[in-house]
Design a protein around this motif. Structure first.
Motif, PDB file in Angstrom:
ATOM      1  N   ASN A 111       0.822  -1.213   0.000  1.00 31.74           N
ATOM      2  CA  ASN A 111       0.000   0.000   0.000  1.00 31.74           C
ATOM      3  C   ASN A 111       0.857   1.264   0.000  1.00 31.74           C
ATOM      4  N   THR A 112       2.032   1.185  -0.611  1.00 35.50           N
ATOM      5  CA  THR A 112       2.993   2.283  -0.538  1.00 35.50           C
ATOM      6  C   THR A 112       3.534   2.640  -1.924  1.00 35.50           C
ATOM      7  N   LEU A 113       3.617   3.943  -2.181  1.00 30.26           N
ATOM      8  CA  LEU A 113       4.253   4.458  -3.387  1.00 30.26           C
ATOM      9  C   LEU A 113       5.567   5.122  -2.983  1.00 30.26           C
ATOM     10  N   ILE A 114       6.644   4.822  -3.701  1.00 31.47           N
ATOM     11  CA  ILE A 114       7.961   5.368  -3.377  1.00 31.47           C
ATOM     12  C   ILE A 114       8.536   6.076  -4.598  1.00 31.47           C
ATOM     13  N   LEU A 115       8.848   7.359  -4.432  1.00 29.32           N
ATOM     14  CA  LEU A 115       9.514   8.142  -5.480  1.00 29.32           C
ATOM     15  C   LEU A 115      10.948   8.394  -5.046  1.00 29.32           C
ATOM     16  N   GLY A 116      11.916   7.995  -5.872  1.00 32.53           N
ATOM     17  CA  GLY A 116      13.319   8.117  -5.477  1.00 32.53           C
ATOM     18  C   GLY A 116      14.182   8.767  -6.535  1.00 32.53           C
ATOM     19  N   ARG A 117      15.287   9.368  -6.052  1.00 33.74           N
ATOM     20  CA  ARG A 117      16.207  10.090  -6.945  1.00 33.74           C
ATOM     21  C   ARG A 117      17.638   9.857  -6.488  1.00 33.74           C
ATOM     22  N   ASP A 118      18.546   9.660  -7.421  1.00 29.45           N
ATOM     23  CA  ASP A 118      19.934   9.357  -7.078  1.00 29.45           C
ATOM     24  C   ASP A 118      20.619  10.569  -6.449  1.00 29.45           C
ATOM     25  N   SER A 119      21.751  10.328  -5.802  1.00 26.25           N
ATOM     26  CA  SER A 119      22.431  11.373  -5.028  1.00 26.25           C
ATOM     27  C   SER A 119      23.021  12.484  -5.888  1.00 26.25           C
ATOM     28  N   PHE A 120      23.348  12.192  -7.138  1.00 29.47           N
ATOM     29  CA  PHE A 120      23.954  13.212  -7.995  1.00 29.47           C
ATOM     30  C   PHE A 120      22.916  14.134  -8.635  1.00 29.47           C
ATOM     31  N   GLY A 121      21.637  13.783  -8.512  1.00 29.44           N
ATOM     32  CA  GLY A 121      20.594  14.633  -9.076  1.00 29.44           C
ATOM     33  C   GLY A 121      20.579  14.679 -10.583  1.00 29.44           C
ATOM     34  N   ARG A 122      20.965  13.566 -11.195  1.00 35.70           N
ATOM     35  CA  ARG A 122      21.115  13.554 -12.654  1.00 35.70           C
ATOM     36  C   ARG A 122      19.813  13.887 -13.379  1.00 35.70           C
ATOM     37  N   ASN A 123      18.698  13.399 -12.867  1.00 33.00           N
ATOM     38  CA  ASN A 123      17.419  13.678 -13.521  1.00 33.00           C
ATOM     39  C   ASN A 123      16.405  14.103 -12.466  1.00 33.00           C
ATOM     40  N   PRO A 124      15.563  15.080 -12.764  1.00 32.88           N
ATOM     41  CA  PRO A 124      14.552  15.507 -11.796  1.00 32.88           C
ATOM     42  C   PRO A 124      13.403  14.506 -11.703  1.00 32.88           C
ATOM     43  N   LEU A 125      12.627  14.618 -10.634  1.00 29.28           N
ATOM     44  CA  LEU A 125      11.409  13.830 -10.462  1.00 29.28           C
ATOM     45  C   LEU A 125      10.413  14.690  -9.695  1.00 29.28           C
TER      46      LEU A 125
END
Length: 608
Positions: free
Chosen positions: A118-132
């Protein structure tokens, strides 16, 4: 931009058919299809009411038209009581419903969307290569790799006051803010977790740049280990490449030259691309030519003039997706556009300055030295001023109404985590952490990725390597700054692969002659987008701001390079509001002092 280079989707509780239709309509409004190579603004011209006010079924294309490679691009499903749907690039991870790698890697996503019960997870790498980005509407979370794809969900998009103020301080919008209220960005190195009916939102840190327990002091040991780490980092970026020719952005500086040398040493067919500014006093082009000749690789020079920049600004603003106020954006857009004719994979040397304490780290070192002589000064304030934008000029820059709105906003809060001393043991690690998290992850990396993706390129940055990065945090300060020589240890390694006059020369940086351009071909853009009439209509900036800048009345911003930088910062913001957000204003009036040439306006002021 093709379908493999973006994604947009939803997760939550609502009518599943209505959600799927609305998702497809987002793509239609953005004019993206499987045969499209570009992403056009979804709100040009401005559409009032948003997509929720239209008859969904009447404007939806048949889902069969969204096919690529025989697979439906629209993917949807249900986990427990939560529906989800995604259009765009295929998943790179098993548990992901969407993920994206700017470099085109199969098992190394820069952003991802995962489902766990029942969980949605949005993640982004440490270098910030692409936005989300994400947006919450009732019990549904909408997410996308591009902000423009979420705009049609809002009936009347409103500018974020915090975002505009942050942009004027840094030349980028500090995360988690975005230029539009209600839409938020996932911060680099973090995941946002939505649980239950999306009412519970939790943020968790995935990785943080920090000092290592052990420090490398021996120079020979550091050279040997760094050579290995550089080769390994590159190998991880080229292991999927066969016999195809690759491109490299070559400025003639240390970082890009080193990447070019590593690519040649690895046996790849390499083509180099460099920006050629014919109007600058000190050109970097001869250094790029020296490197290309030394490595025996072809060099393609992209001429950058005021005329070519003026023509490309609108397309660049759309490609950037959100405003980035640095002057290098349009030249790099033109470089990527040219490189796409020859290659599909392009390498750069970005992040080298952040890892090895290069020139982008000098501001925080300057602030530290200043503080040592002025104990009562505030370190964060001193560092904030080193961005050399509009912080400290609020009363001269903004309208009285906007000043009241930003009165309680503390810009220091945007720097607090990056400057947190708990993660580092010395000043060099502290300012490298700050540079990675601020200039790197929030500015240099995402803007480069957006520009490259707009051209359908796979952009690869070998210095954005976690193993290499962790190793650099073991280096002692003396190995990075030797007397006045910055990036010392990297230069010691590079001298084995590059000419010494390239390795040890003083870094000048990219000299974009903005002020000169604004005096000539770009003045018409200033007249159209930065007139007193336009600024008065918007109500954020002082209506006489442009005149203050031209006449040298904006504090320490007198005639010279700073004038061009500030005008560019403002111009990109205003063009973004026009070209992306779709705000249509009357930009033409005969009662406009900017019809006079800038030289006349300065002369009039002196005579008064």
């Amino acid at each position: 931009m093709n379908l493999s280079q973006f994604f947009v989707g939803y997760w939550g509780q609502d009518d599943p058919e209505k959600l799927a239709l609305k998702l497809q309509q987002l793509i239609q409004f953005s004019k993206i299809s499987s045969n499209s190579n570009s992403l056009e603004s979804p709100l040009t011209p401005r559409r009032s009411g948003g997509i929720g006010d239209r008859n969904l079924a009447s404007t939806i294309q048949n889902s069969e038209s969204f096919r690529k490679g025989g697979n439906k691009v629209l993917r949807k499903g249900k986990v427990n009581q939560f529906d989800w749907g995604v259009i765009g690039c295929n998943c790179l991870e098993e548990k992901s419903i969407a993920s994206l790698s700017v470099g085109g890697f199969i098992n190394n996503a820069d952003v991802w969307v995962n489902l766990e019960e029942n969980t949605l997870i949005l993640g982004r790498d440490s270098f910030g290569r692409n936005p989300l980005y994400w947006l919450k509407q009732e019990q549904v979370i909408w997410f996308s790799s591009h902000l423009q794809l979420l705009l049609p969900l809002l009936k009347n998009p409103v500018i974020s006051v915090e975002a505009l103020y942050g942009y004027c301080c840094f030349s980028y919008v500090p995360t988690p803010q975005t230029p539009v209220k209600e839409i938020y960005a996932v911060e680099a190195g973090k995941e946002i977790v939505f649980s239950g009916n999306s009412e519970t939102i939790q943020e968790r840190e995935l990785y943080s740049f920090q000092s290592a327990i052990e420090t490398i002091l021996d120079e020979d040991q550091a050279i040997s280990q760094l050579e290995t780490h550089l080769k390994d980092a590159l190998q991880r970026q080229i292991s999927d490449l066969k016999n195809e020719t690759v491109g490299v952005c070559l400025s003639g500086g240390l970082d890009s030259s080193l990447i070019a040398a590593l690519l040649v040493k690895a046996g790849l067919n390499v083509r180099a691309y460099t920006l050629d500014f014919p109007d600058v006093t000190f050109s970097e082009t001869p250094y790029a030519e020296t490197v290309a000749n030394y490595l025996d690789i072809p060099l393609i020079k992209i001429p950058i003039t005021a005329k070519t920049v003026k023509k490309a600004i609108p397309d660049t603003v759309k490609a950037l997706d959100i405003p980035f106020g640095d002057s290098v954006t349009v030249p790099f857009y033109l470089l990527y556009q040219r490189a796409k004719k020859d290659v599909s994979v392009l390498f750069n040397g970005e992040n080298g300055d952040q890892l090895f304490a290069g020139w982008t780290n000098k501001p925080i070192l300057t602030a530290t030295v200043y503080q040592s002589h002025h104990p009562n000064s505030n370190f964060t304030t001193d560092y904030l001023r080193t961005f050399h934008r509009l912080y400290g000029y609020e009363k001269q820059v903004f309208s009285k109404r906007f000043q009241e709105q930003i009165n309680l906003i503390q810009p220091h809060s945007w720097l607090q985590d990056a400057l947190n001393e708990d993660y580092t043991t010395g000043i060099f690690d502290r300012f490298r952490r700050a540079s990675l998290m601020l200039k790197g992850a929030q500015n240099i990396q995402p803007r480069a990725s957006n520009l490259a993706l707009s051209q359908g390129l796979k952009l690869r940055s070998p210095f954005c390597d976690l193993d290499l990065t962790e190793w650099t945090f073991r280096l002692s300060g003396d190995l990075m700054l030797k007397q006045t020589c910055e990036k010392y240890i990297l230069k010691r390694v590079a001298e084995n692969w590059l000419p010494s006059d390239i390795v040890w020369r003083e870094k000048r940086g990219m000299g974009v002659p903005l002020t000169q351009w604004f005096l000539e071909d770009l003045w018409s853009e200033v007249r159209q987008y930065l007139s007193a009439q336009v600024l008065r209509q918007e109500g954020c900036f002082d209506s006489d701001l442009t005149l203050k800048i031209i006449q040298g009345k904006l504090g320490g911003i007198s005639w010279g390079r700073r004038v061009g930088e500030v005008l560019w910062l403002l111009l990109i913001w205003e063009m973004w509001r026009d070209r992306v957000l779709g705000e249509k204003r009357n930009r033409y009036s005969w009662f406009n002092l900017l019809w006079f040439p800038p030289q006349w306006l300065r002369r009039i002021d002196r005579e008064d």
